[in-house]
Write a protein that holds these residues in place. Sequence first.
Motif, PDB file in Angstrom:
ATOM      1  N   TYR A  45       0.800  -1.234   0.000  1.00 49.11           N
ATOM      2  CA  TYR A  45       0.000   0.000   0.000  1.00 49.11           C
ATOM      3  C   TYR A  45       0.833   1.285   0.000  1.00 49.11           C
ATOM      4  N   CYS A  46       2.069   1.235   0.407  1.00 47.43           N
ATOM      5  CA  CYS A  46       2.863   2.477   0.499  1.00 47.43           C
ATOM      6  C   CYS A  46       2.908   3.169  -0.867  1.00 47.43           C
ATOM      7  N   PRO A  47       2.388   4.396  -0.961  1.00 46.43           N
ATOM      8  CA  PRO A  47       2.338   5.068  -2.262  1.00 46.43           C
ATOM      9  C   PRO A  47       3.703   5.510  -2.770  1.00 46.43           C
ATOM     10  N   TYR A  85      12.579   8.634   1.472  1.00 44.43           N
ATOM     11  CA  TYR A  85      11.465   8.649   0.521  1.00 44.43           C
ATOM     12  C   TYR A  85      10.099   8.555   1.178  1.00 44.43           C
ATOM     13  N   CYS A  86      10.039   8.226   2.468  1.00 46.00           N
ATOM     14  CA  CYS A  86       8.764   8.180   3.184  1.00 46.00           C
ATOM     15  C   CYS A  86       8.252   9.602   3.379  1.00 46.00           C
ATOM     16  N   LYS A  87       6.976   9.843   3.006  1.00 44.47           N
ATOM     17  CA  LYS A  87       6.443  11.200   3.166  1.00 44.47           C
ATOM     18  C   LYS A  87       5.595  11.334   4.427  1.00 44.47           C
ATOM     19  N   GLY A  88       5.501  10.265   5.206  1.00 43.18           N
ATOM     20  CA  GLY A  88       4.795  10.345   6.483  1.00 43.18           C
ATOM     21  C   GLY A  88       3.287  10.391   6.350  1.00 43.18           C
ATOM     22  N   CYS A  89       2.755   9.807   5.271  1.00 39.85           N
ATOM     23  CA  CYS A  89       1.306   9.899   5.021  1.00 39.85           C
ATOM     24  C   CYS A  89       0.496   9.027   5.977  1.00 39.85           C
ATOM     25  N   GLY A  90       1.089   7.963   6.514  1.00 43.15           N
ATOM     26  CA  GLY A  90       0.389   7.107   7.469  1.00 43.15           C
ATOM     27  C   GLY A  90      -0.472   6.027   6.849  1.00 43.15           C
ATOM     28  N   VAL A  91      -0.407   5.876   5.522  1.00 43.95           N
ATOM     29  CA  VAL A  91      -1.194   4.824   4.858  1.00 43.95           C
ATOM     30  C   VAL A  91      -0.786   3.453   5.399  1.00 43.95           C
ATOM     31  N   CYS A  92       0.510   3.233   5.570  1.00 45.36           N
ATOM     32  CA  CYS A  92       0.992   1.937   6.064  1.00 45.36           C
ATOM     33  C   CYS A  92       0.393   1.640   7.439  1.00 45.36           C
ATOM     34  N   ALA A  93       0.392   2.640   8.319  1.00 44.75           N
ATOM     35  CA  ALA A  93      -0.135   2.450   9.674  1.00 44.75           C
ATOM     36  C   ALA A  93      -1.638   2.162   9.624  1.00 44.75           C
TER      37      ALA A  93
HETATM   38  S1  SF4 Z   1       4.051   6.769   5.986  1.00 45.31           S
HETATM   39 FE1  SF4 Z   1       4.083   4.618   5.365  1.00 45.31          FE
HETATM   40  S2  SF4 Z   1       2.792   4.516   3.529  1.00 45.31           S
HETATM   41 FE2  SF4 Z   1       3.324   6.687   3.830  1.00 45.31          FE
HETATM   42  S3  SF4 Z   1       5.180   6.991   2.598  1.00 45.31           S
HETATM   43 FE3  SF4 Z   1       5.867   6.462   4.655  1.00 45.31          FE
HETATM   44  S4  SF4 Z   1       6.187   4.254   4.621  1.00 45.31           S
HETATM   45 FE4  SF4 Z   1       4.920   4.786   2.849  1.00 45.31          FE
END
Ligand code: SF4
Length: 105
Positions: free
Chosen positions: A57-59, A83-91
């Motif tokens: 799922y990580c975009p 490269y992680c943008k901190g969107c929280g989709v993974c969580a």
């Molecule tokens: S917060 Fe999680 S889903 Fe979002 S970019 Fe970082 S690792 Fe990927």
Amino acid sequence: MKPKRDVNFKAPANQNEIPFGAAFPAGHLTATNAGYRTFAPQIDYDKCIRCLFCFVYCPEGAICKDDVDAKGREGKLTIDMDYCKGCGVCAHECPKKCISMVKEG
Ligand code: SF4
Ligand code: SF4
């Protein structure tokens, strides 16, 4: 209404007060997400069942997995913080809720 600030910013009085390492090489911030995040994901490896939902799922494709081990188990997951943008989709997608979003300093 004035927005509330988290940190009381004090402008540096001279060059010596500018924190060392607060800058990146030219182009780094546009090529990566460094400096962009407010929250960073942290995986609790004790609870992780290696289902790879977060990986799928990580975009940003920021979650990496090692190769399978000798017993055929998926390797440990790591998150590339450049490269992680901190969107929280993974969580959000993790079925075991073992990824926490932690506020960055
Ligand atoms: S917060 Fe999680 S889903 Fe979002 S970019 Fe970082 S690792 Fe990927
Ligand atoms: S979604 Fe959660 S349980 Fe599944 S591999 Fe990622 S961290 Fe582990």
